[in-house]
Design an enzyme around this catalytic site. Structure first.
Site, mmCIF file in Angstrom:
data_model
loop_
_atom_site.group_PDB
_atom_site.id
_atom_site.type_symbol
_atom_site.label_atom_id
_atom_site.label_comp_id
_atom_site.label_asym_id
_atom_site.label_seq_id
_atom_site.Cartn_x
_atom_site.Cartn_y
_atom_site.Cartn_z
ATOM 1 N N LYS A 167 0.818 -1.119 0.190
ATOM 2 C CA LYS A 167 -0.283 0.365 -0.222
ATOM 3 C C LYS A 167 0.629 1.046 -0.144
ATOM 4 O O LYS A 167 1.252 1.711 1.322
ATOM 5 C CB LYS A 167 -1.207 -0.026 1.238
ATOM 6 C CG LYS A 167 -1.834 0.312 1.243
ATOM 7 C CD LYS A 167 -2.008 2.583 1.073
ATOM 8 C CE LYS A 167 -1.879 3.098 1.992
ATOM 9 N NZ LYS A 167 -1.087 4.436 1.994
ATOM 10 N N SER A 205 4.888 8.093 10.042
ATOM 11 C CA SER A 205 5.136 9.122 10.939
ATOM 12 C C SER A 205 4.319 8.207 12.322
ATOM 13 O O SER A 205 3.793 6.956 12.101
ATOM 14 C CB SER A 205 3.729 10.135 10.905
ATOM 15 O OG SER A 205 2.381 9.516 10.799
ATOM 16 N N CYS A 242 12.934 10.954 7.202
ATOM 17 C CA CYS A 242 13.308 10.732 8.374
ATOM 18 C C CYS A 242 15.284 10.638 8.842
ATOM 19 O O CYS A 242 14.439 10.668 10.051
ATOM 20 C CB CYS A 242 12.774 8.845 8.277
ATOM 21 S SG CYS A 242 13.849 7.836 7.663
ATOM 22 N N GLU A 263 8.605 16.485 15.312
ATOM 23 C CA GLU A 263 9.007 16.618 13.592
ATOM 24 C C GLU A 263 8.249 17.707 12.598
ATOM 25 O O GLU A 263 7.506 17.615 12.439
ATOM 26 C CB GLU A 263 8.673 15.412 13.532
ATOM 27 C CG GLU A 263 9.335 14.601 12.506
ATOM 28 C CD GLU A 263 9.580 13.951 11.786
ATOM 29 O OE1 GLU A 263 7.663 12.855 11.910
ATOM 30 O OE2 GLU A 263 10.252 13.260 11.118
HETATM 31 P P1 NAD Z 1 2.428 9.540 7.396
HETATM 32 O O1 NAD Z 1 2.417 8.122 8.581
HETATM 33 O O2 NAD Z 1 1.702 10.392 6.990
HETATM 34 O O3 NAD Z 1 1.604 8.254 6.321
HETATM 35 C C1 NAD Z 1 2.418 6.585 5.689
HETATM 36 C C2 NAD Z 1 1.034 5.736 5.977
HETATM 37 O O4 NAD Z 1 0.268 5.534 6.386
HETATM 38 C C3 NAD Z 1 0.860 5.961 4.121
HETATM 39 O O5 NAD Z 1 0.684 5.092 3.491
HETATM 40 C C4 NAD Z 1 -0.646 6.743 4.745
HETATM 41 O O6 NAD Z 1 -1.879 6.434 3.834
HETATM 42 C C5 NAD Z 1 -1.004 5.880 5.601
HETATM 43 N N1 NAD Z 1 -2.190 6.923 6.707
HETATM 44 C C6 NAD Z 1 -2.128 8.191 6.796
HETATM 45 N N2 NAD Z 1 -2.962 7.980 7.707
HETATM 46 C C7 NAD Z 1 -3.230 7.226 8.353
HETATM 47 C C8 NAD Z 1 -4.574 7.284 9.118
HETATM 48 N N3 NAD Z 1 -5.217 7.569 9.558
HETATM 49 N N4 NAD Z 1 -4.153 5.510 9.380
HETATM 50 C C9 NAD Z 1 -3.889 4.498 8.522
HETATM 51 N N5 NAD Z 1 -3.325 4.914 7.568
HETATM 52 C C10 NAD Z 1 -2.788 6.161 7.519
HETATM 53 O O7 NAD Z 1 3.117 9.944 6.757
HETATM 54 P P2 NAD Z 1 4.149 10.383 5.359
HETATM 55 O O8 NAD Z 1 3.592 11.707 6.213
HETATM 56 O O9 NAD Z 1 3.919 10.103 4.543
HETATM 57 O O10 NAD Z 1 5.477 10.134 5.945
HETATM 58 C C11 NAD Z 1 6.379 11.032 7.036
HETATM 59 C C12 NAD Z 1 7.108 10.402 7.612
HETATM 60 O O11 NAD Z 1 7.225 9.084 8.087
HETATM 61 C C13 NAD Z 1 7.848 11.747 8.687
HETATM 62 O O12 NAD Z 1 7.410 11.320 9.963
HETATM 63 C C14 NAD Z 1 9.476 10.261 8.595
HETATM 64 O O13 NAD Z 1 9.919 10.857 9.777
HETATM 65 C C15 NAD Z 1 8.412 8.938 8.746
HETATM 66 N N6 NAD Z 1 9.484 8.074 8.179
HETATM 67 C C16 NAD Z 1 9.553 7.311 8.493
HETATM 68 C C17 NAD Z 1 11.520 6.311 8.417
HETATM 69 C C18 NAD Z 1 11.597 5.101 9.763
HETATM 70 O O14 NAD Z 1 12.692 4.078 9.432
HETATM 71 N N7 NAD Z 1 11.732 5.611 10.871
HETATM 72 C C19 NAD Z 1 11.500 6.121 7.509
HETATM 73 C C20 NAD Z 1 10.352 6.659 6.156
HETATM 74 C C21 NAD Z 1 9.957 8.454 6.689
#
Ligand code: NAD
Length: 507
Positions: A184, A237, A292, A392
């Site tokens: 996904k 996140s 990240c 963040e």
């Molecule tokens: P996000 O959490 O908004 O989205 C991630 C995924 O979750 C997406 O596929 C999205 O469709 C889904 N999603 C969003 N809201 C949801 C909900 N309410 N319920 C269920 N699924 C949901 O993250 P983003 O904005 O796409 O990415 C940025 C974040 O990812 C930052 O916090 C960053 O630090 C983190 N990140 C972490 C790593 C790591 O390895 N620790 C790596 C890359 C990014």
């Protein structure tokens, strides 16, 4: 549809689900636009799948598992060998798609793909990675050995900031271990992910072994509760990752949840000044701060605080613009909503009393009046209770704090809720060694600003940055994507009567 795409008068393509080897049009009632963050042009429309469409993808994966799990290891890794060659041959094309939908510069988009490609290369060595263990003669004529068997249907949920690398952290290792997969991708920028999946099919991944479902919360929740999904890999996140971890765990799945970050770089006064400033700025402002592992906090120890004016002067030289314009250092942030959020945090920082040494809010880019641009922004005199420190930011904003000693710096980093990445800049081996041993953070860099480990190690994290024991790629992910079975065996070559043994001991 925006004015940009409407005026272009072209039909906007739709992104298809991949179910059982076929790209199928979604029947979803909700869709969203995929938008170029430098121009606001609509590139495509993506469906937000409901639980029925997720169910169809999981059913295809479940059916394919029956034969895929018995496909010989060599046949599985030869597909990966072909896949890595295809990615390499198509890197320029995929980087162009990635830059257009995500905003990062073309060289950085290539870097995004290359870091994922390294995982595919590592997947080619699954023949030795998936080995079990064997102990001969644990009792008279008895041997014990382990099998590392695939677990079934695995699912991956990925964020917008690495649309190539993070899907490639997941499905190659999962399927080369003998599992089937439902991916996904982020609904903000799924196009480059889809191009990679197309290459995986071209490399020979059979129908149903890899499926793709597009969507948001509803699709994610459906994966987390589906009885046939055995494992969930999540990257995103902290708020969403915690929700996914809880929901999927409650439904009996193994979960790895890699989450948000606030990465501190500790700058010692003995560090190489020029190299350190270059490293800090690259890690703070590269990818517009949307990594990240971005360095979002600099902890200046002792006299290194005197380097702030030089840091600011150098930050001013970075070129802001469209990711597709050669020579640009800082592209746009991914969406208008992301830009509004970053701007509101900068405003809050000012109101809360931090010193705004460099303000990127009014940056203008010739020829791109509608882009989500924010220039490099630097704060000094930041306190740990300010929202620019606690949240963040995920934008090109570097906050700096000043302390007097290494011990204070370590205490500060360890008190932060996140534990994704950190770095120390110093010329002293003793200082670096103390730091690596006392710091409670997953990835530690020593004079390295973004210490993302290569794929024969595993990505990790601690505290608010990770839930679950095992991280993506490397040896840990082979454990995550397999189930260990121990077999204890005895073979009789005659029929002696040794009597009935009613104790637990092996004789
Ligand atoms: P996000 O959490 O908004 O989205 C991630 C995924 O979750 C997406 O596929 C999205 O469709 C889904 N999603 C969003 N809201 C949801 C909900 N309410 N319920 C269920 N699924 C949901 O993250 P983003 O904005 O796409 O990415 C940025 C974040 O990812 C930052 O916090 C960053 O630090 C983190 N990140 C972490 C790593 C790591 O390895 N620790 C790596 C890359 C990014």
């Amino acid at each position: 549809m925006t004015a940009a795409s409407a005026s272009a008068g072209k039909a906007v393509p739709t992104v298809k689900h991949l179910i059982n080897g076929a790209w199928v049009e979604s029947r979803a009632s909700e869709w969203r636009d995929i938008v170029n963050p430098a121009t606001q042009a609509v590139l495509a429309r993506v469906p937000l799948a409901n639980a029925d469409e997720v169910g169809a993808a999981v059913a295809a994966a479940q059916a394919a598992f029956a034969t895929w799990k018995t496909t010989p290891i060599g046949a599985r890794y030869r597909i990966m060998l072909k896949f890595q060659a295809l990615i390499r041959a198509n890197i320029g094309r995929i980087a162009a798609t990635l830059s257009a939908e995500q905003g990062k510069t073309l060289p950085d988009a290539e870097g995004d793909i290359i870091r994922g490609l390294e995982v595919v290369e590592h997947a080619c060595s699954i023949g030795t990675l998936q080995l079990g263990e064997f102990a001969e003669n644990v009792a008279g004529g008895v041997d014990t050995y382990t099998l590392r068997q695939p677990i079934g249907v695995c699912a991956g949920i990925t964020p917008f900031n690495f649309p190539a690398m993070i899907p490639l952290w997941m499905f190659p290792m999962a399927i080369v271990c003998g599992n089937t997969f439902v991916l996904k991708p982020s609904e903000q920028d799924p196009l480059s992910t889809v191009e990679l999946v197309e290459l995986a099919l071209e490399a020979g991944v059979p129908p149903g072994v890899l499926n793709v479902i597009h969507g948001g919360r509803e699709a994610v929740d459906a994966l987390c509760v589906h009885p046939d999904v055995k494992a969930i890999s999540f990257v995103g996140s902290t708020a969403v990752g915690t929700h996914v971890y809880r929901l999927a765990s409650e439904h009996g799945k193994r979960v790895q949840s890699m989450m948000g970050a606030k990465n501190h770089a500790v700058v010692m006064p003995d560090a190489n000044r020029t190299q350190t400033i270059n490293a800090l700025l690259g890690a703070a402002f590269g990818a517009a701060g949307q990594r990240c592992m971005a360095t979002s906090v600099a902890v200046l120890v002792g006299k290194s605080r005197e380097w702030l004016p030089a840091m600011v002067e150098k930050a001013k030289t970075l070129k802001v613009g469209s990711g597709q314009t050669p020579g640009v250092d800082v592209g746009p942030v991914v969406s208008r909503a992301a830009k509004a959020r970053v701007l509101s945090l900068i405003e809050a920082g000012e109101k809360q009393g931090a010193e705004l040494l460099l303000d990127g809010r009014d940056v203008k880019v010739d020829g791109f009046p509608d882009g989500n641009f924010i220039g490099p922004t630097v704060f000094a005199k930041v306190r740990t209770d300010m929202s620019i420190y606690t949240d963040e930011i995920f934008g090109p904003v570097l906050v700096t704090l000043e302390v007097d000693t290494l011990d204070e710096a370590i205490a500060l980093v360890n008190a932060n809720p996140f534990g994704n990445g950190t770095g120390i800049f110093t010329q002293s081996g003793a200082v670096a060694r103390k730091f690596q041993s006392e710091i409670d953070v997953g990835q530690v860099g020593i004079n390295i600003p973004i210490p993302v480990p290569v794929p024969y190690f595993s990505f990790t994290g601690s505290r608010g940055s990770k839930l679950g024991d095992l991280g993506p790629y490397g040896k840990q992910v082979v454990q995550f994507y397999t189930q260990t079975k121990t077999v204890t065996s005895r073979w009789f070559d005659d029929e002696p009567d040794t009597g009935v043994n009613t104790t637990i001991s092996l004789k």
